[in-house]
Write a protein that holds these residues in place. Structure first.
Motif, PDB file in Angstrom:
ATOM      1  N   ILE A 156      42.914 -23.518   3.101  1.00  0.00           N
ATOM      2  CA  ILE A 156      42.891 -22.401   2.159  1.00  0.00           C
ATOM      3  C   ILE A 156      42.245 -21.208   2.846  1.00  0.00           C
ATOM      4  CG2 ILE A 156      41.991 -21.537  -0.026  1.00  0.00           C
ATOM      5  CD1 ILE A 156      42.082 -24.384  -1.091  1.00  0.00           C
ATOM      6  N   GLU A 157      42.957 -20.101   2.866  1.00  0.00           N
ATOM      7  CA  GLU A 157      42.469 -18.889   3.514  1.00  0.00           C
ATOM      8  C   GLU A 157      41.808 -17.995   2.476  1.00  0.00           C
ATOM      9  OE1 GLU A 157      44.268 -15.037   6.008  1.00  0.00           O
ATOM     10  OE2 GLU A 157      45.605 -16.589   5.221  1.00  0.00           O
ATOM     11  N   VAL A 158      40.564 -17.630   2.716  1.00  0.00           N
ATOM     12  CA  VAL A 158      39.858 -16.711   1.831  1.00  0.00           C
ATOM     13  C   VAL A 158      39.937 -15.313   2.443  1.00  0.00           C
ATOM     14  CG1 VAL A 158      37.680 -16.120   0.715  1.00  0.00           C
ATOM     15  CG2 VAL A 158      38.303 -18.527   1.033  1.00  0.00           C
ATOM     16  N   VAL A 159      40.457 -14.370   1.669  1.00  0.00           N
ATOM     17  CA  VAL A 159      40.638 -12.997   2.160  1.00  0.00           C
ATOM     18  C   VAL A 159      39.950 -12.045   1.199  1.00  0.00           C
ATOM     19  CG1 VAL A 159      42.289 -11.200   2.784  1.00  0.00           C
ATOM     20  CG2 VAL A 159      42.871 -13.609   3.155  1.00  0.00           C
ATOM     21  N   ARG A 160      39.169 -11.132   1.751  1.00  0.00           N
ATOM     22  CA  ARG A 160      38.551 -10.110   0.910  1.00  0.00           C
ATOM     23  C   ARG A 160      39.619  -9.106   0.477  1.00  0.00           C
ATOM     24  NH1 ARG A 160      35.038  -5.544   1.201  1.00  0.00           N
ATOM     25  NH2 ARG A 160      33.703  -5.646  -0.654  1.00  0.00           N
ATOM     26  N   ALA A 161      39.583  -8.716  -0.796  1.00  0.00           N
ATOM     27  CA  ALA A 161      40.672  -7.941  -1.386  1.00  0.00           C
ATOM     28  C   ALA A 161      41.044  -6.679  -0.599  1.00  0.00           C
ATOM     29  CB  ALA A 161      40.339  -7.596  -2.833  1.00  0.00           C
TER      30      ALA A 161
ATOM     31  N   ALA B  22      40.430 -13.946  -7.676  1.00  0.00           N
ATOM     32  CA  ALA B  22      39.180 -14.022  -8.445  1.00  0.00           C
ATOM     33  C   ALA B  22      38.241 -12.936  -7.947  1.00  0.00           C
ATOM     34  CB  ALA B  22      38.532 -15.390  -8.298  1.00  0.00           C
ATOM     35  N   TRP B  23      37.654 -12.192  -8.856  1.00  0.00           N
ATOM     36  CA  TRP B  23      36.745 -11.135  -8.438  1.00  0.00           C
ATOM     37  C   TRP B  23      35.601 -11.698  -7.606  1.00  0.00           C
ATOM     38  CZ3 TRP B  23      37.470  -6.023  -8.642  1.00  0.00           C
ATOM     39  CH2 TRP B  23      36.383  -5.204  -8.376  1.00  0.00           C
ATOM     40  N   SER B  24      35.054 -12.836  -8.044  1.00  0.00           N
ATOM     41  CA  SER B  24      33.976 -13.494  -7.299  1.00  0.00           C
ATOM     42  C   SER B  24      34.141 -15.008  -7.411  1.00  0.00           C
ATOM     43  CB  SER B  24      32.604 -13.083  -7.844  1.00  0.00           C
ATOM     44  OG  SER B  24      31.568 -13.824  -7.219  1.00  0.00           O
ATOM     45  N   ILE B  25      33.827 -15.706  -6.341  1.00  0.00           N
ATOM     46  CA  ILE B  25      33.889 -17.171  -6.354  1.00  0.00           C
ATOM     47  C   ILE B  25      32.530 -17.771  -6.006  1.00  0.00           C
ATOM     48  CG2 ILE B  25      36.358 -17.347  -5.865  1.00  0.00           C
ATOM     49  CD1 ILE B  25      35.629 -17.785  -2.910  1.00  0.00           C
ATOM     50  N   ASN B  26      31.467 -16.993  -6.137  1.00  0.00           N
ATOM     51  CA  ASN B  26      30.135 -17.508  -5.808  1.00  0.00           C
ATOM     52  C   ASN B  26      29.580 -18.448  -6.878  1.00  0.00           C
ATOM     53  OD1 ASN B  26      29.555 -16.466  -3.205  1.00  0.00           O
ATOM     54  ND2 ASN B  26      29.365 -14.417  -4.092  1.00  0.00           N
TER      55      ASN B  26
ATOM     56  N   VAL C  32      46.297 -18.799  -0.249  1.00  0.00           N
ATOM     57  CA  VAL C  32      45.388 -17.670  -0.046  1.00  0.00           C
ATOM     58  C   VAL C  32      44.555 -17.461  -1.308  1.00  0.00           C
ATOM     59  CG1 VAL C  32      45.210 -15.216   0.502  1.00  0.00           C
ATOM     60  CG2 VAL C  32      47.064 -16.580   1.502  1.00  0.00           C
ATOM     61  N   LEU C  33      43.256 -17.297  -1.115  1.00  0.00           N
ATOM     62  CA  LEU C  33      42.332 -16.983  -2.210  1.00  0.00           C
ATOM     63  C   LEU C  33      41.777 -15.588  -1.953  1.00  0.00           C
ATOM     64  CD1 LEU C  33      40.649 -17.639  -4.695  1.00  0.00           C
ATOM     65  CD2 LEU C  33      39.122 -18.986  -3.258  1.00  0.00           C
ATOM     66  N   ILE C  34      42.071 -14.664  -2.872  1.00  0.00           N
ATOM     67  CA  ILE C  34      41.688 -13.262  -2.712  1.00  0.00           C
ATOM     68  C   ILE C  34      40.498 -12.969  -3.618  1.00  0.00           C
ATOM     69  CG2 ILE C  34      42.470 -10.869  -2.945  1.00  0.00           C
ATOM     70  CD1 ILE C  34      45.351 -11.972  -2.597  1.00  0.00           C
ATOM     71  N   THR C  35      39.437 -12.391  -3.043  1.00  0.00           N
ATOM     72  CA  THR C  35      38.207 -12.139  -3.790  1.00  0.00           C
ATOM     73  C   THR C  35      37.545 -10.864  -3.292  1.00  0.00           C
ATOM     74  OG1 THR C  35      36.034 -13.068  -4.357  1.00  0.00           O
ATOM     75  CG2 THR C  35      36.900 -13.579  -2.175  1.00  0.00           C
ATOM     76  N   MET C  36      36.599 -10.362  -4.052  1.00  0.00           N
ATOM     77  CA  MET C  36      35.842  -9.191  -3.642  1.00  0.00           C
ATOM     78  C   MET C  36      34.526  -9.562  -2.961  1.00  0.00           C
ATOM     79  SD  MET C  36      37.356  -6.281  -4.194  1.00  0.00           S
ATOM     80  CE  MET C  36      35.990  -5.112  -4.171  1.00  0.00           C
ATOM     81  N   ASP C  37      34.184 -10.832  -2.893  1.00  0.00           N
ATOM     82  CA  ASP C  37      32.905 -11.256  -2.325  1.00  0.00           C
ATOM     83  C   ASP C  37      32.808 -10.900  -0.839  1.00  0.00           C
ATOM     84  OD1 ASP C  37      31.975 -12.399  -4.684  1.00  0.00           O
ATOM     85  OD2 ASP C  37      32.979 -14.304  -4.265  1.00  0.00           O
ATOM     86  N   LEU C  38      31.631 -10.413  -0.448  1.00  0.00           N
ATOM     87  CA  LEU C  38      31.378 -10.174   0.969  1.00  0.00           C
ATOM     88  C   LEU C  38      31.107 -11.486   1.704  1.00  0.00           C
ATOM     89  CD1 LEU C  38      29.117  -6.995   0.746  1.00  0.00           C
ATOM     90  CD2 LEU C  38      31.357  -7.131   1.851  1.00  0.00           C
ATOM     91  N   ASP C  39      30.315 -12.344   1.087  1.00  0.00           N
ATOM     92  CA  ASP C  39      30.021 -13.667   1.645  1.00  0.00           C
ATOM     93  C   ASP C  39      30.597 -14.709   0.717  1.00  0.00           C
ATOM     94  OD1 ASP C  39      28.396 -12.724   3.865  1.00  0.00           O
ATOM     95  OD2 ASP C  39      26.908 -12.202   2.329  1.00  0.00           O
TER      96      ASP C  39
END
Length: 396
Positions: free
Chosen positions: A383-388, A344-348, A368-375
Motif C-alpha cells: 500500500i502506497e501512502v501519498v501526501r495529497a 483520508a484527511w488524516s490516518i494518525n 494508494v492511500l492519499i492523506t494530508m498527514d506529514l508523518d
C-alpha cells in the motif's frame, strides 16, 4: 492574448493528438466558465507557433456573435464566406447556441476538408446532436477547472503560502479560472453562484416544470452529501422532492451540464457495477462554499471530491469500490487492471487507519492511500501512502 492566461499544455497535447484526422470533429466539453474559450484561443496561438498560417485558422465565438449568427444557415454562410485556405482549421466556441449547428459543420467539413474543433457546455445538446447526425465522426475531450498544478501557476508558492496552504486554498475555493484569490470571499462566492444560476436558468429549468426553490433544495442536499452513497429514493425523500423519476431526470441534467459527475458503485468481488447506488461529485469544490455559503465546510469530503476529479482529469474511468461490506473510495481503470484509492484527511488515529487499510489489504493491484498527514504510521506492504499535494503534482 493567450499569454495573459495560465498555460494549459495538457489540453494542447490532447487537441493535437487528433489534429491530423480531419474526418473527426473534436469536441471540448465541460462546465460553463471552466476555461474552454481561453483554451480555444491558446490552441489557435499554439497552431500559429507551429507554423500554421493565421489565414488558415478561423475562430468563431458564438456567445459574442449570438445576435449576428442565429441560425444553421447563417453559421454555414459565415464559415463558407470566410474560408481563405485549402485546408482550413475552424474553431467554434459554445456551438450549442445555434440550432442545427451539427448539419452546418458536417457540410463545411465535407466541402472544404475542414479541421473542426468545437466547445460545448451541455452534453445533452452537444453529444445527442453529434450522436444522431455524426455517428462515429467525433471525439470528446473533457475540460475541467484548473488542476492543482495549474492553480499553482496562477498562485505561486511564496513566503506566506507553501504547498500545504495553497492546497487548502485550492480545496476551499476551487479551480474555476474566473475567481481570484485577491478578491474578497464574498465576491468569489457571488461569481460562482452566478455560474450556477446561469446553468440552472438556461440549461435545466426550461426543460423542467419545477419551482426554483425545489431545484435549489435538491442541489444543496446533493452538495451536502458529497462522498455519501445515495439512491434516487433517498434523495427524493430527503430533499422534499417526492417523485423519484423527477430526481433521476434532474440529476441527469445536472450531470449533463457538468455541475456534478456520477460515480457508480462497483463490486470488486463480482466485477460488476451496481446501478442502484452511486456517489455524486462536484466539478469544482469551490461551488460547495459558494452555494452553501461556507456553512458545511468538510475538508475530508472536499479532498475526496478533488481526488475523484483529478482521476477523471487524468483519463481514468472511476467508480466507487466495495469489497463485501467494506468500502474502497475509488476503483479506477486507465489501461487494463483496476487501481484502488482510499482518501483520508488524516490516518494518525489507529481506528481511522484500520478502517482505511482494511479494504485495501483484500484486493490486488495498485493500492494508494492519499492523506494530508506529514508523518504517517506504518501500513501493510504493497500500500502506497501519498501526501495529497504530492499526488496532485505527480503529472500534468
Amino acid at each position: 492574448m493567450a499569454e495573459k492566461y495560465v498555460e494549459r499544455p495538457f489540453y494542447m497535447e490532447r487537441m493535437m493528438e487528433w489534429f491530423d484526422d480531419r474526418t473527426m470533429i473534436k469536441v471540448l466539453t465541460g462546465i460553463r466558465r471552466c476555461g474552454k474559450s481561453v483554451i480555444m484561443e491558446q490552441f489557435r496561438q499554439h497552431l500559429i507557433n507551429r507554423g500554421i498560417s493565421e489565414k488558415d485558422i478561423m475562430l468563431i465565438d458564438l456567445e459574442k456573435m449570438r445576435y449576428v449568427i442565429d441560425s444553421e444557415r447563417m453559421l454555414y454562410d459565415h464559415m463558407s464566406s470566410n474560408i481563405r485556405s485549402d485546408r482550413p482549421v475552424i474553431l467554434i466556441d459554445e456551438v450549442q447556441l445555434i440550432k442545427g449547428w451539427e448539419r452546418a459543420l458536417d457540410s463545411i467539413r465535407l466541402k472544404y476538408d475542414a479541421n473542426i474543433y468545437i466547445t460545448g457546455s451541455n452534453s445533452e445538446t452537444v453529444s445527442e446532436s453529434l450522436g444522431t447526425h455524426l455517428t462515429g465522426r467525433y471525439v470528446e475531450i473533457d475540460v475541467y477547472p484548473f488542476s492543482f498544478k495549474e492553480f499553482l501557476s496562477r498562485y505561486p508558492i511564496d513566503n506566506d503560502n507553501g504547498y500545504t496552504q495553497r492546497f487548502v486554498q485550492y480545496l476551499r475555493y476551487g479551480g474555476m479560472p474566473i475567481i481570484d484569490l485577491k478578491d474578497s470571499q464574498r465576491k468569489n462566492r457571488a461569481i460562482l453562484r452566478g455560474v450556477y444560476d446561469s446553468i440552472i436558468n438556461n440549461d435545466i429549468r426550461p426543460g423542467m416544470d419545477m419551482d426554483q426553490a425545489l431545484l435549489n433544495s435538491m442541489t444543496s442536499f446533493m452538495i451536502s452529501n458529497i462522498g455519501n452513497l445515495t439512491t434516487y429514493g433517498s434523495i427524493a425523500s430527503r430533499s422534499y422532492m417526492k417523485d423519484q423519476r423527477t430526481v433521476e431526470k434532474y440529476l441527469g441534467k445536472l450531470c449533463g451540464c457538468f455541475i456534478f459527475y456520477k460515480a457508480d458503485k462497483y463490486d470488486v468481488i463480482g466485477g460488476r457495477h451496481l446501478k442502484s447506488k452511486a456517489k455524486y461529485y462536484l466539478a469544482d469544490t469551490g461551488f460547495k462554499d459558494a452555494i452553501l455559503l461556507g456553512s458545511e465546510y468538510d475538508e475530508g469530503s472536499l479532498l475526496e471530491n478533488a481526488v475523484f476529479i483529478e482521476l477523471m482529469r487524468r483519463g481514468y474511468r472511476v467508480s466507487v469500490g466495495s469489497f463485501k461490506d467494506r468500502e474502497i473510495d475509488f476503483t479506477a481503470w486507465l489501461d487494463g487492471a483496476p487501481e484502488f484509492y482510499q482518501v483520508a484527511w488524516s490516518i494518525n488515529d489507529p481506528m481511522v487507519l484500520d478502517r482505511e487499510v482494511r479494504s485495501l489489504t483484500k484486493v490486488e493491484g495498485k493500492r494508494v492511500l492519499i492523506t494530508m498527514d506529514l508523518d504517517t504510521p506504518e501500513v501493510p506492504d504493497g500500500i502506497e501512502v501519498v501526501r495529497a499535494p504530492e499526488f496532485f503534482l505527480e503529472r500534468d
